[in-house]
Design an enzyme around this catalytic site. Sequence first.
Site, mmCIF file in Angstrom:
data_model
loop_
_atom_site.group_PDB
_atom_site.id
_atom_site.type_symbol
_atom_site.label_atom_id
_atom_site.label_comp_id
_atom_site.label_asym_id
_atom_site.label_seq_id
_atom_site.Cartn_x
_atom_site.Cartn_y
_atom_site.Cartn_z
ATOM 1 N N GLU A 39 3.598 0.512 8.120
ATOM 2 C CA GLU A 39 2.070 -0.609 7.306
ATOM 3 C C GLU A 39 3.159 -1.172 6.127
ATOM 4 O OE1 GLU A 39 -1.717 1.365 6.834
ATOM 5 O OE2 GLU A 39 -2.192 -0.514 6.391
ATOM 6 N N ARG B 293 5.679 3.885 6.092
ATOM 7 C CA ARG B 293 4.935 4.140 7.141
ATOM 8 C C ARG B 293 4.780 3.181 8.206
ATOM 9 N NH1 ARG B 293 -0.807 5.533 6.072
ATOM 10 N NH2 ARG B 293 -2.025 3.571 5.659
ATOM 11 N N ASP C 39 0.589 -1.251 0.271
ATOM 12 C CA ASP C 39 -0.542 0.445 0.157
ATOM 13 C C ASP C 39 0.900 1.050 0.179
ATOM 14 O OD1 ASP C 39 1.253 -0.494 2.257
ATOM 15 O OD2 ASP C 39 -0.892 0.345 3.373
ATOM 16 N N GLU D 101 -2.456 9.028 -0.213
ATOM 17 C CA GLU D 101 -3.661 7.766 -0.324
ATOM 18 C C GLU D 101 -5.054 8.580 0.075
ATOM 19 O OE1 GLU D 101 -2.968 6.513 4.107
ATOM 20 O OE2 GLU D 101 -3.708 5.598 3.900
ATOM 21 N N ASP E 156 -6.362 -1.985 -2.640
ATOM 22 C CA ASP E 156 -5.659 -0.718 -2.944
ATOM 23 C C ASP E 156 -5.356 -1.293 -4.571
ATOM 24 O OD1 ASP E 156 -5.727 -0.504 -0.614
ATOM 25 O OD2 ASP E 156 -3.372 0.241 -0.550
HETATM 26 C C1 BGC Z 1 -3.693 1.231 4.340
HETATM 27 C C2 BGC Z 1 -4.786 0.988 3.036
HETATM 28 C C3 BGC Z 1 -5.593 -0.400 3.269
HETATM 29 C C4 BGC Z 1 -6.753 -0.105 4.510
HETATM 30 C C5 BGC Z 1 -7.880 -0.584 4.077
HETATM 31 C C6 BGC Z 1 -5.100 1.804 4.999
HETATM 32 O O1 BGC Z 1 -4.399 1.488 6.012
HETATM 33 O O2 BGC Z 1 -2.974 1.694 3.705
HETATM 34 O O3 BGC Z 1 -4.375 1.017 1.767
HETATM 35 O O4 BGC Z 1 -6.460 -1.013 2.143
HETATM 36 O O5 BGC Z 1 -5.767 0.476 5.723
HETATM 37 O O6 BGC Z 1 -8.395 -1.024 5.885
#
Ligand code: BGC
Length: 918
Positions: free
Chosen positions: A501, A499, A495, A778, A508
């Site tokens: 994540e 960060r 994604d 985002e 996505d």
């Molecule tokens: C992510 C996204 C994801 C979404 C869904 C986000 O924190 O970065 O791209 O699809 O959460 O919960």
Amino acid sequence: MKRFFLHTTFIILTLISISAKAQNKIGVTNLQCEMLSNPEGIDVVQPRLSWQINANVSDVKQTAYQIIVSSTLENLNANKGDLWDTGKVQSNASVNIIYNGKRLENRQNAFWKVILWTNKGEIQSVDKAHFSMGIMNYADWKSTRWIGYEKASAGDSISQYSKLSARYLRKEINLKKQVKSAKVYIMGMGLYELYINGNKIGDQVLAPVPTDYTKNVKYNVFDVTSQLKEGKNMLGTILGNGRFFTMRQDFKPYKIKTFGYPKMALQLYVEYTDGTKEVIRTDDTWKVTTNGPILSNNEYDGEEYDARKELKNWNTTNFDDKNWFQAEYVQEPGGFYEAQMTPNMKIMGEVKPISIKQTPKGTYILDMGQNMVGWLQLKVKGKSGDKVILKFAESLQADGSLYIENLRDARTTDVYTLKGEGEEIWEPTFVFHGFRFVEVSGFPTKPTLDNFVGKVVYDDIKTTGTFESSDAVMNQIFKNAYWGISGNYKGMPIDCPQRNERQPWLGDRTTGAYGESFLFDNQTLYAKWLDDIKNAQTADGGIPDVAPAFWRYYGDNVTWPGTYITVAEMLYQQFGDKKVIEKHYPSMKKWVVYMEQNYLVKDLMTKDKYGDWCVPPESLELIHSKDSARTTNGELIASAFYYHLLQKMKKFATINGNNSDDIQYYDSLSERVKTAFNVKFFNASKNNYANNTVTANLLPLAFGMVPENLQSKVFENIVHEVEVTYNGHISTGVIGTQFLMRTLSEYGRPDLSYKLASNDTYPSWGYMAKNGATTIWELWNGNTADPKMNSQNHVMLLGDLLIWYYENIAGIKSNPETPGFKQIIMKPDFETGLTFVNASYESIHGTIKSNWKKTKNNLQWNITIPANTSAIVYLPSTKVSAVTLDNKKLDKTAVSYKVENNKLILILPSGSYVLNVK
Ligand code: BGC
């Protein structure tokens, strides 16, 4: 009113447009096995073979082929297909031909070529291609042991911010005779670097691709013949953490999967010139240390490197390892071993910083000029023990310092400690960062731009698309998309790269993967991802929102897991990959049934989690809108999407050979859903759905759920919302934006989609660019929103924008009837307001080009159609006399054409053409 033409001319003639002087040059190129440019270690018993034809003449059609596959180059040179000789096969197919020869053995080498017959004569493939099979026989791994070092050392920390030093392993081997050939098969978890006699093997970085290691483990294969010599040789590896020993060890264990300490297994197969063979395998005679220069390597927090601890010559025979430990036998990761069939990451480019400024603190801020993904290489001189600290971020605060709030708890910091031996050049090995700015502290001298180079890291795949138009905003968005997409390819589509994540979220890429496929050859990457998704499926059929499920998110909704189906369709449509449909059909069906049985209530899909994720909110600081007029009912989204996916499943059942029970199941289920959907959500008095958001109307319209006589009315509501309520701006989130651009164009308002694409006021992609974005955000309000969820390099909001660039604006679309661009539909919207477009796409059949330019009374359109394909070309005119083809009046050429729906439609065979329309 529908425009209809009574008079349809249709002339069918063969084309004879080769200039008499031109020398016929037809060749075969790009011989590929499983679409891999370097197919060492093929992991399927019947690999697929493909080639392209290149020609400097038009109208080239393959009429037959002969594939010869030999076990040795000598045999191939003698046209001896001891593995497979198809003989002459009457066929125009040139991609994905399934190998059907002798059983391919374990680690089998194969050499192949193709002889072609075309309507312009016979041609031989000059290129000879090679592939080698992986370890097909699992028993071959039996006596190879996993080794590692399962302890934390002093300085390590098993905590929320885990720190673990890299493992260095070495083994001296003695090769008794002269080496004829040698291949190494390595599984190095999480990440490995492999050396033989001090030389790094391969140019990959951050290898192998990540998987859920309890399900499958990827091995890489290298031909290392030239690296080995008779006598003593040294094998060396460094193991990093990657996704195996994850960044947050004792943190949220219910959510974040971790797999244990790094470990490896390796086999080296050597064949000597006298025909004898030897296999060297990992065992406990290998030596290991954690006391090397890489003190810590954490994808999220960064790498710490102490050059004073460098182990000079550790990976050569000239090193004393008496202080190293004996490697431990460790538990295997659990997953099946598979040869990796998608490329690793590589350093794909370099970025030179554009400015460096000193801060009041005395540190320096480096600006790369581009939000990039990779790392920074450092050139520094200083004393032993000097420490350079590099902190990475995507943007700056008003006072010029780094903006790090949106990184959450990722520390994104590399630390380099100097050894003090003159000029030192360093870059990290096992981490990457998403950044544009770097704060440099502790630099021993005054740093200049020359001290730094940005290394761009992503999957080693081809760029396949170019696009340029008369609109500067659209061009900048394309560039931003290019950087965003490539940077987020990390052996899986993640994604965001910055960060804490960096997860492969399914939602996505639902439609994004399709748009991306025009820019990058992402076939093997997404095929691998489908395997990840399959492997993440629960026994009863559930599919998570993140796969590999490094984060355990089994929430059961439709829109995120449904990506399993849409990406498979993309691979079929764009790359002609039928195998993915066959392979994944049973698990997809299982999911569809699972969702029906658990969540379909009164024929509506009740389970939704994310809604139309990230619509532009009412206040610029918000992440998610709280205004019910902006958000779309979750049941509406889930039900419409479920309907949409059922249509695709029906298509797959048909592709797989007409399973009539299944087709009937999808038909009747989707009819029920459609009926219930219209009963519940359609407002007959207003001809709109639910609360009349663009998304609420768009989904049923784009998915074919709206009764035909109401379609234009529903479309009017969409137009009204876009044009009037939102003043020519986007109001959709991740879901609606997937269908927005194409639907506006295809229902007759290409000018409106163009407006959305060329806007630079909020909310729009252009607004991001105008506010300094060099990637895609985002959130539409990414410059003002709450930092909690505000990445500056996410690709999900691209929706169907890139598909629209190629299919609707450039006019490069694969005919759904002939997947993989065997026939191209070239139907650009010339009515948007753009005055020129230059686009190209390297399809699996060859390069397609579309360059058009409009002046006041002329349209000039240059197109290239690859050999062995054809195109249906739509011209914005009904007058045959207004059209020239290669400077000849169209009706004086032998091209077949017809007039339909206000357009002149030509069917052109391969070749390059210049069309003019007055
Ligand atoms: C992510 C996204 C994801 C979404 C869904 C986000 O924190 O970065 O791209 O699809 O959460 O919960």
